[in-house]
Each structure stands twice: as structure tokens, then as C-alpha cells.
Design a protein around this motif. Structure first.
Motif, short mmCIF file in Angstrom:
data_model
loop_
_atom_site.label_atom_id
_atom_site.label_comp_id
_atom_site.label_asym_id
_atom_site.label_seq_id
_atom_site.Cartn_x
_atom_site.Cartn_y
_atom_site.Cartn_z
N HIS A 51 0.87 -1.18 0.00
CA HIS A 51 0.00 0.00 0.00
C HIS A 51 0.91 1.22 0.00
N LEU A 52 0.85 1.98 -1.07
CA LEU A 52 1.78 3.10 -1.27
C LEU A 52 1.02 4.41 -1.34
N GLU A 53 1.47 5.37 -0.57
CA GLU A 53 0.87 6.70 -0.58
C GLU A 53 1.95 7.72 -0.93
N ILE A 54 1.67 8.53 -1.95
CA ILE A 54 2.62 9.56 -2.40
C ILE A 54 1.94 10.92 -2.32
N GLY A 98 1.81 18.71 -7.07
CA GLY A 98 0.76 19.15 -6.18
C GLY A 98 -0.35 18.14 -5.95
N LYS A 99 -0.13 16.89 -6.24
CA LYS A 99 -1.16 15.87 -6.09
C LYS A 99 -0.78 14.82 -5.04
N ARG A 100 -1.80 14.22 -4.48
CA ARG A 100 -1.62 13.09 -3.55
C ARG A 100 -2.35 11.89 -4.14
N GLN A 101 -1.64 10.77 -4.23
CA GLN A 101 -2.24 9.57 -4.82
C GLN A 101 -1.90 8.35 -3.98
N VAL A 102 -2.79 7.36 -4.05
CA VAL A 102 -2.61 6.10 -3.33
C VAL A 102 -2.61 4.96 -4.35
N PHE A 103 -1.63 4.06 -4.20
CA PHE A 103 -1.51 2.92 -5.10
C PHE A 103 -1.50 1.63 -4.27
#
Length: 342
Positions: free
Chosen positions: A225-228, A274-279
């Protein structure tokens, strides 16, 4: 005169060794070369003995040898460490110990013999310690390894014994009670790592990776679970996932330590500025083609695995990277350590 003396010596030597190598011989065939760290093992097989003419022996023994070895060569010095784990001679034919072997004489007439055997390999070493699993790592001329071998020795009253080739035994890793407990938990404790990296000025990229647990089987898919959180003006274009192993030698006078990047998988992705994404993705740990698992009970060699998650940022050339410590074992160790004796 000196030339004839040399030729005479050469012919005598060739005769003595020719009688041993060309006519008499010993071989061994094992039913299995797999043994387990955490239990008493039974090795079974057949010894083949060829005798060219009547031969006296002081017995037939199986030599079991286990060692930890590490070597590193530096510019002006080298370090060579060997630790003997197990060294035992088990009698197959004869009742005397290897130390008292000369007290018995056994005659074999000309012919071929098949001698079945069954011996026990204790789970403890010379000093009563538990035995580590087989292991091998190399980097150029440097190496670190744990090895176990079996060899048949036919002891003869003369100074020339008969010996078989050395058979390599594979010691399966120990699966500890702590590992079993962690894998059997209804809700395993997740393990995570996070890092915030500055790019230009106050611009940052924050990365956090989480996996379900720190105990991983070789045939297991690892859910990551990756959060950037990208607060910079740069974009993230790729994700690299790999397994890294750190190897070092305990108590060495010089540094015997290195990192092995065992496998690397690259994923295309895009995290705009400027974005936050979850993979969420699965990483196959078997892709690492790991030849050794996390060592348990080793005396001199230490190794630690890490799941490495790295981002690629084209500009500036700063790639955020985090490492999650993991313990790697295999299904065979899990099954061997917890088998119902009934």
C-alpha cells in the motif's frame, strides 16, 4: 643418476596411487539431501564399495561437516573466517568410534558390496547450539556461506584411506515459533516506512509504504500500500520495487559487509505536481530468486532483507527511497517445523 632416481620415485608413486584410484573405490547414494534445522534428521542411502583384492579396514564411517565461512580481500589485507558448526564421524561398519578405529579390523574379500545405512543428524552443533540454514553469497572474490557436506571414509591400516566425493546437504531454514505466531494472527501487524524528501527549497515529496506483515514466504505475493504526497513542482514518473540484502560478518577485524540488490521491478506511474495519490499493488517475492533466507542461529554471518520502494523524479535528480525490514523464509521450513508427530 639423479634422473633415474626421479623416474624410480615416479613409478613407485604411480603404482601406489593407481592401486587406490583405479581398482578400489567407494561411492554413496542418498535417498534425499534435504535436512531440517529444527529437528533430528535421518539420512538414508547406500554405500557402494569396490574391492580389487582382499582388503583390511578399520571400519567405514560417514563424515558430516558443517561450517560457516566468510572471506574478504582488501587492498593491503584479507580476512578469512571459518567457524565449525558440526564435525562428526558416524560408524556404518564397525562399532568403535572414529578416534578408536584402530582397535578393530574388518576384512573385505574381492568383490562389490552394497551397504545400506541410516544415520541421525542432531539439530545441535559441536557446542550444543542450533544449526543455521544453508546459505551462500558472493561478491567478486568475497563470499559468505553456510555449508553442510557428507562424505564416506573407508579407513585402512595403511596410510591411504578410501573416500567418496563430498555430497552437499541442503539445510532447510528454521521456522521459529515467533514466525508461526505472526503468520497465524487474525489481523497481522502491518509494517510501514515513510520519508519526506526536499527537492527545491520548501518543495517536498512524501512517500509512505505499508505491507501486511514483516514475515514473508518465498512463494508469497506481497501486497504493498503506497501513498505519495507530491507538494513539489516536479512529477513522479516511475516506481521501482526491489529486495535488498545486507550481509555482514560479526566480530571481524575488517569490514565484511555488502548489499545485494536481488531483483528490481519497474512500474510506470504518474503523480503530477501538487497531487496526492494512493496505489495498491502486489509484488512477487519469488522474482528475487533468493538463494538463501533470513539466517537464524548463525554464529558469524548476519543478513537482513529489505523491501525497497523508490520513486523516479526526472528533475531534480533526487529519487525518494524507503526501506522496510523483512524476514524471509520458505514454505518447506514452515511445514517442517510444525508437523503433527501423530
Amino acid at each position: 643418476m639423479e634422473t633415474s632416481r626421479y623416474k624410480e620415485t615416479f613409478h613407485i608413486t604411480r603404482y601406489l596411487f593407481g592401486m587406490t584410484a583405479a581398482h578400489d573405490g567407494v561411492t554413496v547414494v542418498l535417498n534425499s539431501d534435504i535436512i531440517f534445522c529444527d529437528e533430528t534428521n535421518v539420512l538414508q542411502g547406500v554405500i557402494g564399495l569396490t574391492v580389487a583384492k582382499p582388503m583390511k579396514t578399520n571400519g567405514i564411517y560417514i563424515h558430516l561437516l558443517g561450517r560457516e565461512q566468510a572471506y574478504q580481500k582488501l587492498e593491503k589485507q584479507e580476512e578469512d573466517k571459518t567457524y565449525e558448526l558440526i564435525n562428526m564421524h558416524v560408524p556404518v561398519v564397525g562399532t568403535e568410534t572414529f578416534k578408536n578405529r584402530s582397535q578393530q579390523t574388518i576384512l573385505y574379500n574381492k568383490g562389490t558390496y552394497r551397504i545400506p545405512f541410516s544415520i541421525q543428524v542432531p539439530p545441535q552443533g559441536n557446542q550444543g547450539e542450533k544449526l543455521p540454514a544453508s546459505y551462500s553469497r558472493t561478491r567478486g572474490s568475497d563470499y559468505a556461506k553456510v555449508s553442510y557436506t557428507l562424505q564416506v571414509i573407508v579407513v585402512r591400516p595403511s596410510w591411504i584411506n578410501l573416500s567418496s566425493t563430498q555430497h552437499v546437504l541442503h539445510m532447510v531454514p528454521q521456522f521459529t515459533a515467533e514466525m508461526q505466531e505472526l503468520l497465524q494472527e487474525q489481523e497481522p501487524v502491518s509494517v510501514s516506512a515513510q520519508k519526506s524528501v526536499e527537492l527545491l527549497g520548501s518543495e517536498k515529496i512524501r512517500i509512505q509504504a505499508t505491507i501486511p506483515g514483516a514475515i514473508i514466504l518465498l512463494d508469497q505475493q506481497v501486497l504493498v500500500h503506497l501513498e505519495i504526497n507530491n507538494t513539489s513542482r516536479s512529477k513522479v514518473t516511475h516506481l521501482l520495487v526491489s529486495v535488498k540484502e545486507h550481509v555482514n560478518m560479526v566480530g571481524s577485524a575488517v569490514l565484511i559487509a555488502w548489499d545485494n540488490q536481488l531483483a528490481r521491478s519497474t512500474y510506470s506511474m504518474l503523480v503530477p505536481p501538487g497531487k496526492r495519490q494512493v496505489f495498491k499493488f502486489s509484488y512477487d517475492i519469488s522474482w528475487a530468486r533468493i538463494q538463501g533466507t533470513t539466517l537464524v542461529n548463525a554464529n558469524k554471518i548476519r543478513n537482513q532483507y529489505y523491501l525497497v520502494v523508490e520513486l523516479r523524479v526526472p528533475f531534480p535528480a533526487i529519487n525518494p527511497c524507503i526501506q522496510i525490514p523483512i524476514t524471509i523464509t520458505d514454505a518447506a521450513a514452515r511445514e517442517s517445523g510444525f508437523t503433527d508427530p501423530s
